[in-house]
Design an enzyme around this catalytic site. Structure first.
Site, PDB file in Angstrom:
ATOM      1  N   CYS A 147      25.264  -9.123   1.616  1.00 21.45           N
ATOM      2  CA  CYS A 147      24.810  -9.313   0.115  1.00 21.45           C
ATOM      3  C   CYS A 147      23.829 -10.398   0.131  1.00 21.45           C
ATOM      4  O   CYS A 147      23.384 -10.833  -0.852  1.00 21.45           O
ATOM      5  CB  CYS A 147      26.126  -9.552  -0.544  1.00 21.45           C
ATOM      6  SG  CYS A 147      26.909 -11.413  -0.055  1.00 21.45           S
ATOM      7  N   CYS A 164      32.159 -11.376   0.588  1.00 22.94           N
ATOM      8  CA  CYS A 164      32.013  -9.741   0.390  1.00 22.94           C
ATOM      9  C   CYS A 164      32.716  -9.152   1.336  1.00 22.94           C
ATOM     10  O   CYS A 164      32.432  -7.648   1.655  1.00 22.94           O
ATOM     11  CB  CYS A 164      30.530  -9.733   0.073  1.00 22.94           C
ATOM     12  SG  CYS A 164      29.584  -9.184   1.538  1.00 22.94           S
ATOM     13  N   HIS A 192       9.160 -17.477   8.873  1.00 25.76           N
ATOM     14  CA  HIS A 192      10.065 -16.688   9.902  1.00 25.76           C
ATOM     15  C   HIS A 192      11.579 -17.375   9.521  1.00 25.76           C
ATOM     16  O   HIS A 192      12.598 -17.231  10.159  1.00 25.76           O
ATOM     17  CB  HIS A 192       9.787 -16.770  11.130  1.00 25.76           C
ATOM     18  CG  HIS A 192       8.637 -15.879  11.597  1.00 25.76           C
ATOM     19  ND1 HIS A 192       7.829 -16.051  12.842  1.00 25.76           N
ATOM     20  CD2 HIS A 192       7.942 -15.072  10.883  1.00 25.76           C
ATOM     21  CE1 HIS A 192       6.645 -15.290  12.716  1.00 25.76           C
ATOM     22  NE2 HIS A 192       6.738 -14.558  11.584  1.00 25.76           N
ATOM     23  N   TYR A 233      21.818 -17.880  19.102  1.00 21.20           N
ATOM     24  CA  TYR A 233      21.306 -18.643  18.145  1.00 21.20           C
ATOM     25  C   TYR A 233      22.109 -20.123  18.242  1.00 21.20           C
ATOM     26  O   TYR A 233      21.536 -21.144  18.053  1.00 21.20           O
ATOM     27  CB  TYR A 233      21.285 -18.198  16.774  1.00 21.20           C
ATOM     28  CG  TYR A 233      20.076 -17.256  16.595  1.00 21.20           C
ATOM     29  CD1 TYR A 233      20.180 -16.051  16.865  1.00 21.20           C
ATOM     30  CD2 TYR A 233      18.943 -17.744  16.123  1.00 21.20           C
ATOM     31  CE1 TYR A 233      18.945 -14.980  16.759  1.00 21.20           C
ATOM     32  CE2 TYR A 233      17.769 -17.001  15.981  1.00 21.20           C
ATOM     33  CZ  TYR A 233      17.883 -15.651  16.367  1.00 21.20           C
ATOM     34  OH  TYR A 233      16.639 -14.812  16.084  1.00 21.20           O
ATOM     35  N   CYS A 291      31.069 -13.272   5.175  1.00 19.92           N
ATOM     36  CA  CYS A 291      31.128 -13.456   3.945  1.00 19.92           C
ATOM     37  C   CYS A 291      32.252 -13.331   3.035  1.00 19.92           C
ATOM     38  O   CYS A 291      33.070 -12.369   3.351  1.00 19.92           O
ATOM     39  CB  CYS A 291      29.879 -12.840   3.213  1.00 19.92           C
ATOM     40  SG  CYS A 291      29.504 -12.814   1.488  1.00 19.92           S
ATOM     41  N   GLY A 341      -1.094 -23.781  17.684  1.00 19.21           N
ATOM     42  CA  GLY A 341       0.014 -23.516  18.693  1.00 19.21           C
ATOM     43  C   GLY A 341       0.253 -22.106  18.363  1.00 19.21           C
ATOM     44  O   GLY A 341       1.605 -22.045  18.573  1.00 19.21           O
ATOM     45  N   SER A 393      -0.049 -17.791  19.543  1.00 22.23           N
ATOM     46  CA  SER A 393      -0.663 -16.961  20.378  1.00 22.23           C
ATOM     47  C   SER A 393      -1.606 -15.732  19.461  1.00 22.23           C
ATOM     48  O   SER A 393      -2.386 -14.867  19.940  1.00 22.23           O
ATOM     49  CB  SER A 393       0.341 -15.865  21.265  1.00 22.23           C
ATOM     50  OG  SER A 393       1.273 -15.457  20.452  1.00 22.23           O
ATOM     51  N   ARG A 448      20.408 -21.865  20.817  1.00 22.98           N
ATOM     52  CA  ARG A 448      19.100 -22.632  20.324  1.00 22.98           C
ATOM     53  C   ARG A 448      19.466 -23.632  19.237  1.00 22.98           C
ATOM     54  O   ARG A 448      18.489 -24.715  19.202  1.00 22.98           O
ATOM     55  CB  ARG A 448      18.319 -21.422  19.782  1.00 22.98           C
ATOM     56  CG  ARG A 448      17.632 -20.361  20.699  1.00 22.98           C
ATOM     57  CD  ARG A 448      16.806 -19.184  20.170  1.00 22.98           C
ATOM     58  NE  ARG A 448      15.548 -19.991  19.759  1.00 22.98           N
ATOM     59  CZ  ARG A 448      14.910 -19.169  18.901  1.00 22.98           C
ATOM     60  NH1 ARG A 448      14.995 -17.792  18.375  1.00 22.98           N
ATOM     61  NH2 ARG A 448      13.592 -19.622  18.589  1.00 22.98           N
TER      62      ARG A 448
HETATM   63  N1  APR Z   1      -0.122 -27.356  21.310  1.00 21.25           N
HETATM   64  C1  APR Z   1      -0.707 -26.304  21.013  1.00 21.25           C
HETATM   65  N2  APR Z   1      -0.505 -24.940  21.397  1.00 21.25           N
HETATM   66  C2  APR Z   1       0.186 -24.848  22.491  1.00 21.25           C
HETATM   67  C3  APR Z   1       0.925 -25.931  23.472  1.00 21.25           C
HETATM   68  C4  APR Z   1       0.576 -27.053  22.651  1.00 21.25           C
HETATM   69  N3  APR Z   1       1.240 -28.395  23.139  1.00 21.25           N
HETATM   70  N4  APR Z   1       1.761 -25.280  24.288  1.00 21.25           N
HETATM   71  C5  APR Z   1       1.340 -23.958  24.321  1.00 21.25           C
HETATM   72  N5  APR Z   1       0.558 -23.885  23.296  1.00 21.25           N
HETATM   73  C6  APR Z   1       0.311 -22.483  22.664  1.00 21.25           C
HETATM   74  C7  APR Z   1       0.506 -21.255  23.835  1.00 21.25           C
HETATM   75  O1  APR Z   1      -0.672 -21.293  24.848  1.00 21.25           O
HETATM   76  C8  APR Z   1       0.403 -20.203  23.094  1.00 21.25           C
HETATM   77  O2  APR Z   1      -0.866 -19.547  22.884  1.00 21.25           O
HETATM   78  O3  APR Z   1       1.244 -21.956  22.051  1.00 21.25           O
HETATM   79  C9  APR Z   1       0.897 -20.590  21.603  1.00 21.25           C
HETATM   80  C10 APR Z   1       2.552 -19.975  21.622  1.00 21.25           C
HETATM   81  O4  APR Z   1       2.482 -18.705  21.547  1.00 21.25           O
HETATM   82  P1  APR Z   1       4.083 -17.995  21.294  1.00 21.25           P
HETATM   83  O5  APR Z   1       5.016 -18.624  22.280  1.00 21.25           O
HETATM   84  O6  APR Z   1       3.531 -16.369  21.056  1.00 21.25           O
HETATM   85  O7  APR Z   1       4.673 -18.495  19.996  1.00 21.25           O
HETATM   86  P2  APR Z   1       4.067 -18.114  18.363  1.00 21.25           P
HETATM   87  O8  APR Z   1       2.602 -17.706  18.452  1.00 21.25           O
HETATM   88  O9  APR Z   1       4.578 -18.791  17.452  1.00 21.25           O
HETATM   89  O10 APR Z   1       4.818 -16.440  18.314  1.00 21.25           O
HETATM   90  C11 APR Z   1       4.784 -16.046  17.096  1.00 21.25           C
HETATM   91  O11 APR Z   1       6.501 -14.423  17.998  1.00 21.25           O
HETATM   92  O12 APR Z   1       8.532 -14.259  18.819  1.00 21.25           O
HETATM   93  C12 APR Z   1       7.941 -14.411  17.576  1.00 21.25           C
HETATM   94  O13 APR Z   1       9.119 -15.193  15.749  1.00 21.25           O
HETATM   95  C13 APR Z   1       8.591 -15.615  16.934  1.00 21.25           C
HETATM   96  O14 APR Z   1       7.630 -17.026  15.473  1.00 21.25           O
HETATM   97  C14 APR Z   1       7.421 -16.314  16.414  1.00 21.25           C
HETATM   98  C15 APR Z   1       6.328 -15.490  16.747  1.00 21.25           C
END
Ligand code: APR
Length: 252
Positions: free
Chosen positions: A132, A153, A121, A69, A151, A190, A192, A72
């Site tokens: 806690c 705690c 999320h 993290y 913490c 954006g 999946s 990231r």
């Molecule tokens: N604009 C729009 N969509 C885009 C772009 C872009 N420039 N580039 C890529 N994508 C699309 C990809 O094609 C894909 O369908 O964004 C999507 C990203 O999908 P994931 O990587 O699965 O991310 P997400 O859907 O946010 O994942 C959901 O999964 O791992 C957990 O907590 C994590 O919040 C996340 C959750």
């Protein structure tokens, strides 16, 4: 630059809507330079989520999870919002009511001033005690002496993000559910659409009669039921949509 068909009628629909909703995912921040999770070069292709993004992994090896993290966080500290984030923030002032639900923990929607953001999320800039649940100041914790932050705690402090197998913040998911059911127009941007319960929100909006718009260069499970599919990056599509709404509003 691609263009979107029937932009004017979409703009009219947005202006006539009593409420508009949106669900954003990692694709929203791709053009800001943040990797998505499931694309070919995505984060889950390089790292195993079961080793990094769940409570058991954290309790078994907190150092490794904090390392992931902090890596990231460092990446995200230099990341800027893209035109798609700014466009959604402008929507707040153009239409009656806009509720933005995000799966992203990168804080970028807040950074551009979007008014009604629901973070399903969590947020990587926030921390909490694993035991806690006490929240800790936003920003970075001091790891300088090499020991893990605790913490008062006695519990371990962790990033305040939702890990696999954990419940989403109850108020956030309740508000997001309500917003989806009441939306006249709903954007899925954006994502999946594979991680529930967030992925259910666009379907919930559609079931309640929303005009469903998907903005994603790739196909998803939602594509076949969306009323409008915009196969474009969100950083390109959203500014075009907002410009059309602004123009239509100026004409009225
Ligand atoms: N604009 C729009 N969509 C885009 C772009 C872009 N420039 N580039 C890529 N994508 C699309 C990809 O094609 C894909 O369908 O964004 C999507 C990203 O999908 P994931 O990587 O699965 O991310 P997400 O859907 O946010 O994942 C959901 O999964 O791992 C957990 O907590 C994590 O919040 C996340 C959750």
């Amino acid at each position: 630059m691609q263009s979107i068909d029937n932009l004017d009628s979409l703009a009219e629909r947005l202006l006539e809507a009593n409420q508009v909703g949106a669900l954003t995912g990692a694709g929203m921040s791709k053009e800001s330079g943040i990797q998505t999770f499931r694309e070919k070069d995505g984060l889950w292709k390089k790292f195993r989520p079961e080793e990094l993004a769940n409570v058991d992994a954290f309790l078994a090896n907190p150092d490794r999870v904090w390392e992931w993290y902090n890596w990231r966080r460092d990446l995200m500290s230099n990341v800027k919002p893209n035109p798609g984030h700014y466009a959604l923030a402008e929507l707040d002032d153009l239409i009656s009511k806009f509720i933005l639900v995000t799966q992203n923990i990168d804080n970028l929607h807040n950074e551009v001033g979007s008014k009604h953001v629901i973070e399903l999320h969590g947020n990587i800039r926030k921390n909490k005690c694993q035991s806690c649940k006490k929240p800790f100041e936003t920003g970075w914790l001091d790891f300088s002496e090499g020991k893990l932050p605790h913490c008062d705690c006695g519990g371990l402090i962790r990033p305040d993000v939702v890990w696999f197998g954990e419940m989403l913040p109850s108020q956030a998911i309740e508000d997001a559910w309500q917003a989806a059911a009441k939306s006249d127009v709903y954007f899925s941007i954006g994502t999946s659409t594979v991680v529930y319960p967030a992925a259910a929100l666009p379907f919930e909006a559609k079931i309640h009669g929303a005009y469903l718009i998907e903005i994603n260069p790739d196909r998803t499970d939602l594509s076949s039921i969306a009323d409008l599919v915009i196969r474009m990056p969100s950083g390109e599509a959203l500014p075009q949509i907002i410009e059309a709404v602004q123009k239509r509003k100026d004409q009225s």
